[in-house]
Structures are given as C-alpha cells and as structure tokens.
Write a protein that holds these residues in place. Sequence first.
Motif, PDB file in Angstrom:
ATOM      1  N   PHE A   1       0.849  -1.189   0.000  1.00  0.00           N
ATOM      2  CA  PHE A   1       0.000   0.000   0.000  1.00  0.00           C
ATOM      3  C   PHE A   1       0.884   1.238   0.000  1.00  0.00           C
ATOM      4  O   PHE A   1       1.649   1.450   0.934  1.00  0.00           O
ATOM      5  N   ASP A   2       0.770   2.042  -1.038  1.00  0.00           N
ATOM      6  CA  ASP A   2       1.461   3.330  -1.107  1.00  0.00           C
ATOM      7  C   ASP A   2       0.418   4.401  -0.823  1.00  0.00           C
ATOM      8  O   ASP A   2      -0.415   4.717  -1.666  1.00  0.00           O
ATOM      9  N   ILE A   3       0.458   4.932   0.372  1.00  0.00           N
ATOM     10  CA  ILE A   3      -0.558   5.880   0.846  1.00  0.00           C
ATOM     11  C   ILE A   3       0.017   7.288   0.758  1.00  0.00           C
ATOM     12  O   ILE A   3       1.051   7.573   1.341  1.00  0.00           O
TER      13      ILE A   3
ATOM     14  N   LYS B   1       5.338  -9.690  -8.767  1.00  0.00           N
ATOM     15  CA  LYS B   1       4.196 -10.546  -8.421  1.00  0.00           C
ATOM     16  C   LYS B   1       3.322  -9.946  -7.317  1.00  0.00           C
ATOM     17  O   LYS B   1       2.241 -10.450  -7.035  1.00  0.00           O
ATOM     18  N   SER B   2       3.784  -8.878  -6.702  1.00  0.00           N
ATOM     19  CA  SER B   2       3.013  -8.259  -5.618  1.00  0.00           C
ATOM     20  C   SER B   2       1.776  -7.560  -6.180  1.00  0.00           C
ATOM     21  O   SER B   2       1.703  -7.227  -7.359  1.00  0.00           O
ATOM     22  N   LYS B   3       0.821  -7.348  -5.292  1.00  0.00           N
ATOM     23  CA  LYS B   3      -0.367  -6.563  -5.623  1.00  0.00           C
ATOM     24  C   LYS B   3      -0.176  -5.204  -4.977  1.00  0.00           C
ATOM     25  O   LYS B   3      -0.115  -5.102  -3.756  1.00  0.00           O
ATOM     26  N   VAL B   4      -0.037  -4.168  -5.804  1.00  0.00           N
ATOM     27  CA  VAL B   4       0.273  -2.826  -5.314  1.00  0.00           C
ATOM     28  C   VAL B   4      -0.970  -1.947  -5.414  1.00  0.00           C
ATOM     29  O   VAL B   4      -1.648  -1.912  -6.443  1.00  0.00           O
ATOM     30  N   PHE B   5      -1.239  -1.221  -4.323  1.00  0.00           N
ATOM     31  CA  PHE B   5      -2.358  -0.282  -4.231  1.00  0.00           C
ATOM     32  C   PHE B   5      -1.771   1.096  -3.960  1.00  0.00           C
ATOM     33  O   PHE B   5      -1.028   1.264  -2.992  1.00  0.00           O
ATOM     34  N   ALA B   6      -2.106   2.069  -4.790  1.00  0.00           N
ATOM     35  CA  ALA B   6      -1.604   3.433  -4.607  1.00  0.00           C
ATOM     36  C   ALA B   6      -2.782   4.377  -4.398  1.00  0.00           C
ATOM     37  O   ALA B   6      -3.728   4.393  -5.193  1.00  0.00           O
ATOM     38  N   PHE B   7      -2.713   5.160  -3.326  1.00  0.00           N
ATOM     39  CA  PHE B   7      -3.762   6.114  -2.960  1.00  0.00           C
ATOM     40  C   PHE B   7      -3.211   7.531  -3.069  1.00  0.00           C
ATOM     41  O   PHE B   7      -2.204   7.846  -2.430  1.00  0.00           O
ATOM     42  N   GLU B   8      -3.879   8.359  -3.853  1.00  0.00           N
ATOM     43  CA  GLU B   8      -3.507   9.773  -3.960  1.00  0.00           C
ATOM     44  C   GLU B   8      -4.775  10.590  -4.129  1.00  0.00           C
ATOM     45  O   GLU B   8      -5.447  10.494  -5.158  1.00  0.00           O
ATOM     46  N   PRO B   9      -5.136  11.404  -3.129  1.00  0.00           N
ATOM     47  CA  PRO B   9      -6.405  12.112  -3.186  1.00  0.00           C
ATOM     48  C   PRO B   9      -6.416  13.372  -4.054  1.00  0.00           C
ATOM     49  O   PRO B   9      -7.475  13.797  -4.512  1.00  0.00           O
TER      50      PRO B   9
ATOM     51  N   SER C   1      -0.231  -9.655   5.028  1.00  0.00           N
ATOM     52  CA  SER C   1       0.751  -8.682   5.494  1.00  0.00           C
ATOM     53  C   SER C   1       0.982  -7.645   4.410  1.00  0.00           C
ATOM     54  O   SER C   1       0.853  -7.926   3.236  1.00  0.00           O
ATOM     55  N   ARG C   2       1.303  -6.441   4.832  1.00  0.00           N
ATOM     56  CA  ARG C   2       1.412  -5.356   3.868  1.00  0.00           C
ATOM     57  C   ARG C   2       2.506  -4.380   4.287  1.00  0.00           C
ATOM     58  O   ARG C   2       2.890  -4.319   5.429  1.00  0.00           O
ATOM     59  N   VAL C   3       2.937  -3.628   3.298  1.00  0.00           N
ATOM     60  CA  VAL C   3       3.872  -2.539   3.535  1.00  0.00           C
ATOM     61  C   VAL C   3       3.078  -1.260   3.374  1.00  0.00           C
ATOM     62  O   VAL C   3       2.347  -1.098   2.423  1.00  0.00           O
ATOM     63  N   CYS C   4       3.209  -0.345   4.289  1.00  0.00           N
ATOM     64  CA  CYS C   4       2.527   0.941   4.180  1.00  0.00           C
ATOM     65  C   CYS C   4       3.560   2.049   4.174  1.00  0.00           C
ATOM     66  O   CYS C   4       4.455   2.065   4.995  1.00  0.00           O
ATOM     67  N   ASN C   5       3.403   2.950   3.255  1.00  0.00           N
ATOM     68  CA  ASN C   5       4.244   4.142   3.225  1.00  0.00           C
ATOM     69  C   ASN C   5       3.292   5.313   3.253  1.00  0.00           C
ATOM     70  O   ASN C   5       2.619   5.582   2.274  1.00  0.00           O
TER      71      ASN C   5
END
Length: 142
Positions: free
Chosen positions: A35-37, A54-62, A126-130
């Motif tokens: 998760f790239d927050i 192979k990871s599933k990446v989610f990017a959030f930018e408002p 499990s996830r990585v958050c930035n």
Amino acid sequence: SWIENEIFWEGLTGRWEKVSMILWIKLSKKSKYIFDIGANNGIYALVAKTVNPKSKVFAFEPHPLFFRILEMNVMLNNFDINLYKKAVSNLDGILKIEDYSGKTDFITVESVTLDTFILMNKENSSRVCNSNRSSYSLHHPS
C-alpha cells in the motif's frame, strides 16, 4: 519535477529519501500486498512493482493534479498497479485537506480507512505501508 531530477542525477537510493527508499525496497521484495498511501507521483508504487512484480500494489492519492501524474506514470511503465483517488485516514467519508499544489488553501476529497478498504477488497495479508510522505494535514469539513 525536482524528485525525478534528483533520482536521475543521484540514483534511486541517493539523497532523496535515501533511508526510506532502501527500507521500502527491502520490505517490498518480501510483501504480497503493498500500500502506497499518499502516492503523489507514484515513485514508491513503481519501485515496489519493479522489485516485486508478483506483488499486488495499491496506490492512494487524493489530490486530482497528482493523481493524474500518478496515472500517467503507471501507464507509461505499463504496470498493473491499483490506483485510488482517495485519502487514507481514520475516517470514511469526505475530508478537507490542505491543497499541496499551492493553488488554493484546501480541497475536499474522498477518504477511506485502510480497514474499510481491506474489508471491501478482501485483502487481508501482510502489507507494507508508506504513509504521509506528502505531509498534508487532514481537516474535518465545517
């Protein structure tokens, strides 16, 4: 932007967020969900997908301006990154945040909690958050 220029001249783990990027790369290599927050232009999301395809990446930018840049960067790199024009917060709903483009003082954006997002998307590994790299403040609408 100055970020891309800095990375071009100094390298990915040069001066710009050196320690953060080294840690991000290390954790991204081991993570199934990332998760790239506060993704801004998407550099962290792009790096995560590069070091762990192979990871599933989610990017959030408002912010609409930076979200368009994020979309373009993901498209130009032909990466499968899930993009969301939302803030991640402790609240689900609408928030007023500082306009870090400098055009106005504040903008209104959609917000979601990470718990709600994971529940809605059934992602529970499990996830990585930035988070909060863009250093904007959250404000409740009046």
